[in-house]
Write an enzyme that holds these catalytic residues in place. Structure first.
Site, PDB file in Angstrom:
ATOM      1  N   MET A  82     -14.613 -16.299  -3.811  1.00  0.00           N
ATOM      2  CA  MET A  82     -13.646 -15.836  -2.823  1.00  0.00           C
ATOM      3  C   MET A  82     -14.263 -15.726  -1.431  1.00  0.00           C
ATOM      4  O   MET A  82     -13.638 -16.068  -0.432  1.00  0.00           O
ATOM      5  CB  MET A  82     -13.063 -14.485  -3.248  1.00  0.00           C
ATOM      6  CG  MET A  82     -12.116 -14.569  -4.428  1.00  0.00           C
ATOM      7  SD  MET A  82     -11.342 -12.966  -4.794  1.00  0.00           S
ATOM      8  CE  MET A  82     -10.376 -12.678  -3.295  1.00  0.00           C
ATOM      9  N   SER A 108     -15.948   1.545   2.336  1.00  0.00           N
ATOM     10  CA  SER A 108     -15.329   0.271   2.693  1.00  0.00           C
ATOM     11  C   SER A 108     -14.441   0.440   3.926  1.00  0.00           C
ATOM     12  O   SER A 108     -14.407  -0.425   4.814  1.00  0.00           O
ATOM     13  CB  SER A 108     -14.515  -0.259   1.514  1.00  0.00           C
ATOM     14  OG  SER A 108     -13.956  -1.521   1.808  1.00  0.00           O
ATOM     15  N   HIS A 159       0.825  -1.203   0.000  1.00  0.00           N
ATOM     16  CA  HIS A 159       0.000   0.000   0.000  1.00  0.00           C
ATOM     17  C   HIS A 159       0.866   1.264   0.000  1.00  0.00           C
ATOM     18  O   HIS A 159       0.339   2.372   0.136  1.00  0.00           O
ATOM     19  CB  HIS A 159      -0.886   0.049   1.247  1.00  0.00           C
ATOM     20  CG  HIS A 159      -2.007  -0.953   1.272  1.00  0.00           C
ATOM     21  ND1 HIS A 159      -2.788  -1.229   0.177  1.00  0.00           N
ATOM     22  CD2 HIS A 159      -2.478  -1.718   2.295  1.00  0.00           C
ATOM     23  CE1 HIS A 159      -3.701  -2.139   0.530  1.00  0.00           C
ATOM     24  NE2 HIS A 159      -3.532  -2.447   1.792  1.00  0.00           N
TER      25      HIS A 159
END
Length: 287
Positions: A223, A129, A99
């Site tokens: 997933m 999120s 990140h």
């Protein structure tokens, strides 16, 4: 959005997950290999999705690894404390996640032939999120009001700093042959087509059946049901599984259910101001 942090080069990093020494090593000491592939994102932008896609491409659609090794070990975040041991056991070509902003990324990358895939997402969905993420990750204090997270996000007072600066920094690479730029929304709209393009960028030749397998195993439902991809094996000291899941909805436009009109207008105004000099039209802006 309070959490226990230290500041490194003006950016907040969570204590006990990162150290100043480790971040300095990530930038100045980490050795990038020529066949490495780096999965780079701002947090909450599709990081786990791309880990799944890249590992499946590497193994020609064979899901054995994806069904047996937790996603955070398959492609560790190389700037974290835990990554050193995890990276040592990766089988080349290594798929490594980060990140980190552009100006803190491994200096050795820029002298290598390694490749970066940078996934970007509508920042309104990113902050939504992030709001839900703070509820399940125990390093964050309880956040009741979305406005609190929104304010911190817009001011860059969250992990890995400003979304705007992160994206603008990495977009300096957009014309470099080692850099592949894709939007989360693009993956949603055309996953198979996106996988084909990623394969081409990586020089990976997969037949139709292998591509179909990559697409099938990296679909959100697959997933979410895969304990090796859904973070359900993560230590409960770190994550409160009773409050939600890392893989929550897997959609775009979820911000419309949380933002007020005033919040949306204020966000848009700042977005236009911050991004006015970037010569790029993002995928979500076309929808």
């Amino acid at each position: 959005m309070a959490f226990d942090y230290f500041t490194y080069k003006g950016i907040r990093f969570i204590n006990n997950i990162y150290t100043e020494e480790g971040l300095n090593y990530a930038e100045n000491g980490f050795e990038v290999w020529d066949d490495d592939v780096y999965n780079v994102t701002y947090p909450k932008s599709g990081t786990n999705w791309m880990i799944q896609i890249l590992n499946l491409i590497k193994h020609k659609g064979d899901a054995t690894l994806s069904n047996s090794v937790p996603i955070y070990e398959r492609s560790p975040w190389y700037e974290t404390i835990a990554a050193e041991a995890q990276i040592k056991v990766l089988v080349p070509p290594r798929i490594i996640t980060s990140h980190l902003p552009f100006n803190m990324f491994a200096k050795s990358f820029f002298k290598s032939k390694a490749k970066i895939i940078y996934t970007v997402r509508n920042p309104k969905d990113v902050v939504v999120s992030l709001f839900h993420f703070t509820k399940i990750i125990k390093v964050f204090s309880d956040v009741e009001q979305f406005q609190e997270v929104l304010d911190d996000f817009l001011q860059g007072n969250t992990m890995y700093g400003s979304w705007f600066e992160h994206v603008k920094g990495w977009m300096q690479m957009k014309d470099d042959s080692r850099f592949f730029f894709i939007a989360y929304e693009e993956l949603l709209q055309d996953l198979r087509g996106s996988v084909v393009r990623i394969c081409k960028f990586l020089g990976q030749e997969l037949d139709d059946a292998q591509i179909d397998s990559v697409v099938e195993q990296s679909a959100f439902k697959a997933m979410k049901e895969n304990k090796m991809s859904n973070w359900s094996l993560m230590n409960s000291d770190f994550m409160d599984h009773s409050k939600g899941s890392i893989l929550r909805k897997g959609i775009s436009g979820d911000w419309k259910y949380l933002f007020t009109v005033a919040q949306s207008e204020s966000f848009d105004k700042l977005y236009q101001e911050k991004m006015k000099d970037i010569n790029t039209t993002f995928y979500w802006e076309k929808l």
